[in-house]
Design an enzyme around this catalytic site. Structure first.
Site, PDB file in Angstrom:
ATOM      1  N   HIS A 287      -1.520   2.517   4.567  1.00  0.00           N
ATOM      2  CA  HIS A 287      -2.599   3.249   3.998  1.00  0.00           C
ATOM      3  C   HIS A 287      -2.748   4.829   4.244  1.00  0.00           C
ATOM      4  CE1 HIS A 287      -6.412   4.380   2.191  1.00  0.00           C
ATOM      5  NE2 HIS A 287      -6.575   3.109   1.583  1.00  0.00           N
TER       6      HIS A 287
ATOM      7  N   GLU B 292       0.675  -1.104  -0.042  1.00  0.00           N
ATOM      8  CA  GLU B 292       0.075  -0.068   0.098  1.00  0.00           C
ATOM      9  C   GLU B 292       0.894   1.196  -0.001  1.00  0.00           C
ATOM     10  OE1 GLU B 292      -2.818   2.730  -0.194  1.00  0.00           O
ATOM     11  OE2 GLU B 292      -3.423   0.391  -0.181  1.00  0.00           O
TER      12      GLU B 292
ATOM     13  N   ASP C 266       1.500   0.206  -5.019  1.00  0.00           N
ATOM     14  CA  ASP C 266       0.412  -0.042  -5.727  1.00  0.00           C
ATOM     15  C   ASP C 266       0.078   1.527  -6.392  1.00  0.00           C
ATOM     16  OD1 ASP C 266      -0.355   1.380  -3.497  1.00  0.00           O
ATOM     17  OD2 ASP C 266      -2.270   0.433  -3.055  1.00  0.00           O
TER      18      ASP C 266
ATOM     19  N   THR D 239      -6.126   1.410  -5.776  1.00  0.00           N
ATOM     20  CA  THR D 239      -5.429   0.239  -5.653  1.00  0.00           C
ATOM     21  C   THR D 239      -5.976  -1.080  -6.435  1.00  0.00           C
ATOM     22  OG1 THR D 239      -4.827   0.738  -3.263  1.00  0.00           O
ATOM     23  CG2 THR D 239      -5.318  -1.537  -3.590  1.00  0.00           C
TER      24      THR D 239
END
Length: 628
Positions: free
Chosen positions: A422, A265, A481, A307
């Site tokens: 994240h 992430e 990502d 993502t």
């Protein structure tokens, strides 16, 4: 004979003074000015438009924006009443829309579209991320609404009840003026179907939303989804030409071995090898580079799916959806995916992510992609929370529980999507896991702490793979990502890595690391320019699978490096083409080049997007027959 002449007063076709009064006119004028100002404000606030205010591009953008307001007025005026409810509702709706545009742009660097709005109910809770994107100036999107409401109440009785015929005549006139304004603006600008920001910059925010809604209706409600014989032949010709199917370097070196893909992430390339206060941000990944192939020029190609787009590209080597996200729009399509290829080769296939299975519509999409099992939050014990506001299952726990759930008695493909790092990284605000010095408690500082934790978790996972005998028997692929820092945080980043603040330099930073480890692979750094589209084809070569259905390239055996972004921008070793400007720059010096000299080459690259869109939007693989 005396003739007395009298002046005859000719009554106008429409007497404005009888139909409306100054209270009405002031209200309408303020409404139109408010909508125009909010739309233009958003463009400058998000740096889609730039000074000088009276540049040619801004003048025609303003003309187009005025046209949008006139057409909006034309429709609303038909329903004009004393309480002005139609105008008030329109003001509220458009204020929310423009505010949403700003919020969405801050994170995704593009304008919100109808497919995104229609799929919003599937996205789950993102409250912490939204709060972190708020700015004090955002109040300007709503500050006028209480005043309009108060004005409507105070002067309601003084408003004149006009006739419908009069309103229709005025509305038709306003609509004609608005349409003419659009026509004038379009006559002075080129048009890009690939870049939403380009449309906003040249034609205004209002025009974009009109164009986007019109296109959505045409492509989703009125579109003929039948694949024509010409379109089918275009796809076949493209795949025949693109397919390599020759034994290239390292072909089949990992055939029959396990495949472990880790999508990290928000991991960006600039953190690899980066030191802050003398300490490495990613010491474990840096160590892994010594026994892996490292691709250092892999550009982010995600679009509205973020993502999920990265997942989609890795497993299909198709471009993201032109609007919205493929995970919602095309979850019932037929694909020729990486997990399907491995299933045919006798593998068990697993997808794993420590969040709700409905998020990004993963439950349905993973089925369509051919994964046997989806290991989600519903299958895990929520025993440790790290990242994403403090309620995301830690990467450590995620790796451990995923590995426990996999049947390791036969070859497997495990596709792992991490979560702890994240956005908005607020969990790490007061954590001391990594000393970021003067960047402590800043957005950049929290991001670096998040990636330092993600790196540490990867290090512990690799050690576990070694203990279980999987490290030497698996092809391990690690990549990021999407971008981790929004553009309004560019200042601290440029300062940290000592790079000049420019649009080209920022664009060059939008890369993710790609690390591929296998015992037979020679440790090396590959400078070839590529994108996330190319991860799947490179894996396919190493695993000895069929590369016919991929649109990307094998990064270990390609002749020329390039990356095509979803918005139509093109990156090569020689030049960077910005679709939002329709300009070409020398990749190294940043000097603007003659675009005309590169038009044909750019057009060839953009054919990739057209073919990918055909495959997706026409569900071509379900309708075409192949011998393989």
């Amino acid at each position: 004979m005396n003739i007395k002449l009298e002046r005859v007063k000719v009554k106008p076709f429409i007497d404005i003074t009888e139909q409306f009064n100054w209270y009405d006119l002031i209200y309408i004028a303020f409404f139109m000015a408010a909508i125009l100002c909010k739309a233009v404000f958003m463009q400058f606030q998000m740096h889609i438009s730039f000074r000088p205010l009276f540049s040619k591009i801004n003048i025609f953008m303003t003309i187009s924006s005025v046209g949008f307001v006139l057409i909006l007025f034309a429709f609303l005026f038909i329903f004009y009443s004393r309480n002005k409810v139609a105008f008030l509702i329109a003001n509220i709706v458009l204020s929310v829309l423009f505010f949403s545009d700003a919020m969405y742009f801050r994170y995704y660097n593009t304008i919100i579209s109808v497919p995104v709005i229609s799929n919003a109910r599937f996205l789950g809770s993102v409250g912490d991320s939204i709060v972190s994107l708020l700015r004090k100036s955002d109040i300007l999107y709503f500050i006028d609404i209480p005043l309009f409401l108060l004005y409507s109440i105070i002067f309601r009785k003084k408003a004149v009840k006009s006739q419908i015929f009069s309103r229709l005549i005025i509305s038709v006139f306003a609509f004609a003026l608005g349409a003419g304004s659009f026509a004038v603006a379009k006559s002075q600008n080129d048009f890009s179907i690939y870049d939403n920001n380009y449309i906003v910059k040249n034609f205004g925010l209002g025009y974009f939303h009109y164009y986007d809604a019109k296109k959505y209706i045409a492509e989703n409600l009125l579109r003929d989804k039948k694949l024509s014989s010409e379109e089918e032949q275009d796809i076949r010709n493209y795949l025949d030409k693109k397919s390599n199917n020759s034994v290239g370097k390292y072909n089949s070196i990992a055939k029959g071995k396990n495949l472990i893909v880790i999508q990290v992430e928000a991991l960006q390339e600039f953190v690899i090898g980066l030191k802050v206060n003398g300490k490495e941000v990613t010491p474990n990944l840096n160590k892994l580079l010594n026994e892996s192939v490292y691709f250092e020029n892999i550009y982010v190609q995600v679009a509205g799916g973020n993502t999920s787009d990265a997942e989609f590209m890795t497993n299909n080597s198709l471009y993201p959806a032109k609007e919205g996200t493929a995970y919602f729009r095309f979850a019932t399509n037929t694909f020729k995916s990486l997990p399907m290829m491995l299933k045919e080769a006798g593998y068990n296939t697993y997808a794993a992510h420590a969040y709700s299975p409905s998020f990004w519509n993963r439950t349905e999409m993973y089925k369509a992609l051919g994964f046997d099992d989806f290991i989600s939050q519903s299958d895990m014990v929520l025993d440790e929370f790290i990242g994403w506001g403090g309620w995301a299952l830690s990467d450590d726990s995620f790796y451990r529980q995923t590995l426990e759930a996999i049947d390791k008695s036969k070859p497997f493909y495990a596709f792992l999507v991490t979560l702890s790092s994240h956005h908005p990284y607020s969990y790490f605000n007061d954590k001391d896991n990594f000393d970021v010095g003067k960047y402590d408690k800043t957005y950049l500082g929290n991001y670096l702490k998040a990636q330092n934790y993600a790196d540490a978790a990867i290090g512990r996972f690799i050690e576990k793979l070694k203990k279980e005998g999987l490290y030497e028997n698996s092809l391990i692929v690690i990549y990021g990502d999407h971008h981790g820092l929004p553009k309004d945080q560019a200042g601290d980043l440029f300062s940290l890595i000592n790079v000049s603040n420019s649009k080209l330099e920022w664009a060059k930073l939008q890369k993710v690391p790609l690390i591929i480890h296998y015992p037979g692979l020679e440790s090396q750094v590959v400078e070839t320019i590529g994108g996330q589209m190319d991860i799947g084809p490179t894996i396919i070569n190493l695993m000895g699978l069929d590369d016919y259905f991929v649109l990307g390239k094998d990064l270990l055996n390609c002749d020329k490096g390039y990356a095509i972004l979803r918005n139509g921008s093109v990156i090569t070793d020689e030049f960077y083409y910005f679709s939002d400007e329709n300009k070409v720059y020398d990749f190294k010096s940043g000097k603007e080049l003659d675009r005309a000299a590169y038009d044909e080459e750019i057009k060839r690259y953009l054919e990739d997007l057209r073919i990918s869109d055909l495959i997706l939007e026409k569900d071509a693989f379900a309708k075409m027959k192949f011998d393989r």
